[in-house]
Design an enzyme around this catalytic site. Sequence first.
Site, PDB file in Angstrom:
ATOM      1  N   ASP A  85      -3.557   4.445  -1.855  1.00 33.08           N
ATOM      2  CA  ASP A  85      -4.560   4.680  -0.843  1.00 33.08           C
ATOM      3  C   ASP A  85      -4.408   6.249  -0.711  1.00 33.08           C
ATOM      4  O   ASP A  85      -4.160   6.900   0.114  1.00 33.08           O
ATOM      5  CB  ASP A  85      -4.013   4.241   0.562  1.00 33.08           C
ATOM      6  CG  ASP A  85      -4.933   4.360   1.802  1.00 33.08           C
ATOM      7  OD1 ASP A  85      -5.930   4.750   1.351  1.00 33.08           O
ATOM      8  OD2 ASP A  85      -4.210   4.293   2.943  1.00 33.08           O
ATOM      9  N   ARG A  91       3.474  -1.717  10.656  1.00 32.93           N
ATOM     10  CA  ARG A  91       4.479  -1.600  11.364  1.00 32.93           C
ATOM     11  C   ARG A  91       4.707  -3.115  11.925  1.00 32.93           C
ATOM     12  O   ARG A  91       6.088  -3.538  12.073  1.00 32.93           O
ATOM     13  CB  ARG A  91       4.342  -0.686  12.569  1.00 32.93           C
ATOM     14  CG  ARG A  91       4.422   0.812  12.155  1.00 32.93           C
ATOM     15  CD  ARG A  91       4.081   1.737  13.141  1.00 32.93           C
ATOM     16  NE  ARG A  91       2.477   1.740  13.102  1.00 32.93           N
ATOM     17  CZ  ARG A  91       1.838   2.583  14.015  1.00 32.93           C
ATOM     18  NH1 ARG A  91       2.241   3.238  14.886  1.00 32.93           N
ATOM     19  NH2 ARG A  91       0.411   2.366  13.887  1.00 32.93           N
ATOM     20  N   LYS A 126      -7.560   8.104  -1.074  1.00 26.55           N
ATOM     21  CA  LYS A 126      -8.872   8.319  -0.355  1.00 26.55           C
ATOM     22  C   LYS A 126      -9.278   9.800  -1.114  1.00 26.55           C
ATOM     23  O   LYS A 126      -9.779  10.802  -0.719  1.00 26.55           O
ATOM     24  CB  LYS A 126      -8.606   8.860   0.865  1.00 26.55           C
ATOM     25  CG  LYS A 126      -8.192   7.523   1.903  1.00 26.55           C
ATOM     26  CD  LYS A 126      -8.217   7.797   3.430  1.00 26.55           C
ATOM     27  CE  LYS A 126      -7.600   6.560   4.020  1.00 26.55           C
ATOM     28  NZ  LYS A 126      -6.429   6.517   4.137  1.00 26.55           N
ATOM     29  N   THR A 155     -11.427   6.101  11.410  1.00 25.58           N
ATOM     30  CA  THR A 155     -11.883   5.395  12.701  1.00 25.58           C
ATOM     31  C   THR A 155     -10.928   6.375  13.406  1.00 25.58           C
ATOM     32  O   THR A 155     -11.349   6.075  14.816  1.00 25.58           O
ATOM     33  CB  THR A 155     -10.789   4.019  12.545  1.00 25.58           C
ATOM     34  OG1 THR A 155      -9.583   4.317  11.975  1.00 25.58           O
ATOM     35  CG2 THR A 155     -11.688   2.927  11.970  1.00 25.58           C
ATOM     36  N   ASP A 165     -13.806  14.680  -3.661  1.00 24.28           N
ATOM     37  CA  ASP A 165     -13.625  16.003  -4.444  1.00 24.28           C
ATOM     38  C   ASP A 165     -15.252  15.899  -5.375  1.00 24.28           C
ATOM     39  O   ASP A 165     -15.955  15.300  -5.172  1.00 24.28           O
ATOM     40  CB  ASP A 165     -12.469  16.153  -5.120  1.00 24.28           C
ATOM     41  CG  ASP A 165     -12.055  17.695  -5.410  1.00 24.28           C
ATOM     42  OD1 ASP A 165     -12.877  18.601  -5.894  1.00 24.28           O
ATOM     43  OD2 ASP A 165     -10.936  17.896  -5.279  1.00 24.28           O
ATOM     44  N   LYS A 170       0.864  -1.183  -0.122  1.00 24.69           N
ATOM     45  CA  LYS A 170      -0.006   0.013  -0.054  1.00 24.69           C
ATOM     46  C   LYS A 170       0.959   1.366  -0.036  1.00 24.69           C
ATOM     47  O   LYS A 170       2.027   1.249   0.767  1.00 24.69           O
ATOM     48  CB  LYS A 170      -0.722   0.002   1.232  1.00 24.69           C
ATOM     49  CG  LYS A 170      -1.790   1.242   1.324  1.00 24.69           C
ATOM     50  CD  LYS A 170      -2.799   0.998   2.607  1.00 24.69           C
ATOM     51  CE  LYS A 170      -2.427   1.588   3.718  1.00 24.69           C
ATOM     52  NZ  LYS A 170      -2.171   3.038   3.879  1.00 24.69           N
TER      53      LYS A 170
HETATM   54  O1  C5P Z   1       1.311   0.383  10.989  1.00 30.88           O
HETATM   55  P1  C5P Z   1      -0.056  -0.161  11.106  1.00 30.88           P
HETATM   56  O2  C5P Z   1      -0.350  -1.638  10.835  1.00 30.88           O
HETATM   57  O3  C5P Z   1      -0.796   0.277  12.151  1.00 30.88           O
HETATM   58  O4  C5P Z   1      -0.597   0.542   9.835  1.00 30.88           O
HETATM   59  C1  C5P Z   1      -1.809   0.589   9.336  1.00 30.88           C
HETATM   60  C2  C5P Z   1      -2.049   1.315   7.993  1.00 30.88           C
HETATM   61  O5  C5P Z   1      -3.418   1.321   7.733  1.00 30.88           O
HETATM   62  C3  C5P Z   1      -1.406   2.613   7.971  1.00 30.88           C
HETATM   63  O6  C5P Z   1      -0.786   2.931   6.779  1.00 30.88           O
HETATM   64  C4  C5P Z   1      -2.768   3.546   8.223  1.00 30.88           C
HETATM   65  O7  C5P Z   1      -2.540   4.808   7.491  1.00 30.88           O
HETATM   66  C5  C5P Z   1      -3.741   2.565   7.496  1.00 30.88           C
HETATM   67  N1  C5P Z   1      -4.988   2.769   8.414  1.00 30.88           N
HETATM   68  C6  C5P Z   1      -5.313   2.746   9.812  1.00 30.88           C
HETATM   69  N2  C5P Z   1      -6.552   2.858  10.178  1.00 30.88           N
HETATM   70  C7  C5P Z   1      -7.497   3.100   9.336  1.00 30.88           C
HETATM   71  C8  C5P Z   1      -7.272   3.229   8.165  1.00 30.88           C
HETATM   72  C9  C5P Z   1      -6.044   3.274   7.631  1.00 30.88           C
HETATM   73  O8  C5P Z   1      -4.436   2.341  10.310  1.00 30.88           O
HETATM   74  N3  C5P Z   1      -8.702   3.316   9.947  1.00 30.88           N
END
Ligand code: C5P
Length: 246
Positions: A64, A214, A66, A123, A69, A37
Amino acid sequence: MNMDQKGPRVIVALDYASAAEALAFAQRLDPKRCRVKVGKELFTVTGPALVEQLVARGFDVFLDLKYHDIPNTVASACKSAAALGVWMMNVHASGGRTMMQAAREALAGLSRPPKLIAVTVLTSLGAEDLRETGQMEAPQLLVERLARLAAASGMDGVVCSAQEASLLRRACGPAFCLVTPGIRLADAAQDDQKRIVTPQKAISDGADYLVVGRPITRAADPLAVLDRINADIAAALKSSAGKMSR
Ligand code: C5P
């Protein structure tokens, strides 16, 4: 490795601040075992060249960005993103039916159109944040309303919390694609994710693809973590298939 018909279920979030870091990390991944992503931070720094490089290396890329517009602008942006060869892209469902339909129409006629999915409610927004913007409905009802609107407007699916997956699976049917971030292995650090779900639980609740950042990008051995998540997903799929055939 997941050998089910949907291919790799894990989408690794390449949340890096430079193309060099993202590409160096991608070098350690295997496109047969995961997708990737590219989000706003990385895309703003690197532009489309990085996306094209990842595609050239064989990765399915979820762009991603989003989009939100006016319909004409979103449709043009979707067309441009599709021309980069991405596998999945997204728009905000709160952009409305006409905007989502315009995005869908922009991809009509492509031989292999990217999956077009919608974000329902970020979220990060709680009930009070929503009220301040004039959205009085309870967050979960708003999520369901926007997911139904996305489905009715021709979207292939939505990004949602894994905790909403079973609700949206029931509301939007078996073919609707559910993409869930906030995934953590049971024994892993939570980082800044508040409502985390394990890979098994997300899949057994109906998620199709899991966005994982992560836990993989910061692992000493990213492929080992990816393999473990893929094994957990395979076990959950097998157990769900067993339940269906009973
Ligand atoms: O590092 P981690 O597993 O928390 O990363 C989650 C990814 O998903 C990040 O790129 C974050 O921006 C994205 N994301 C999220 N929660 C959401 C929508 C997208 O953590 N509700």
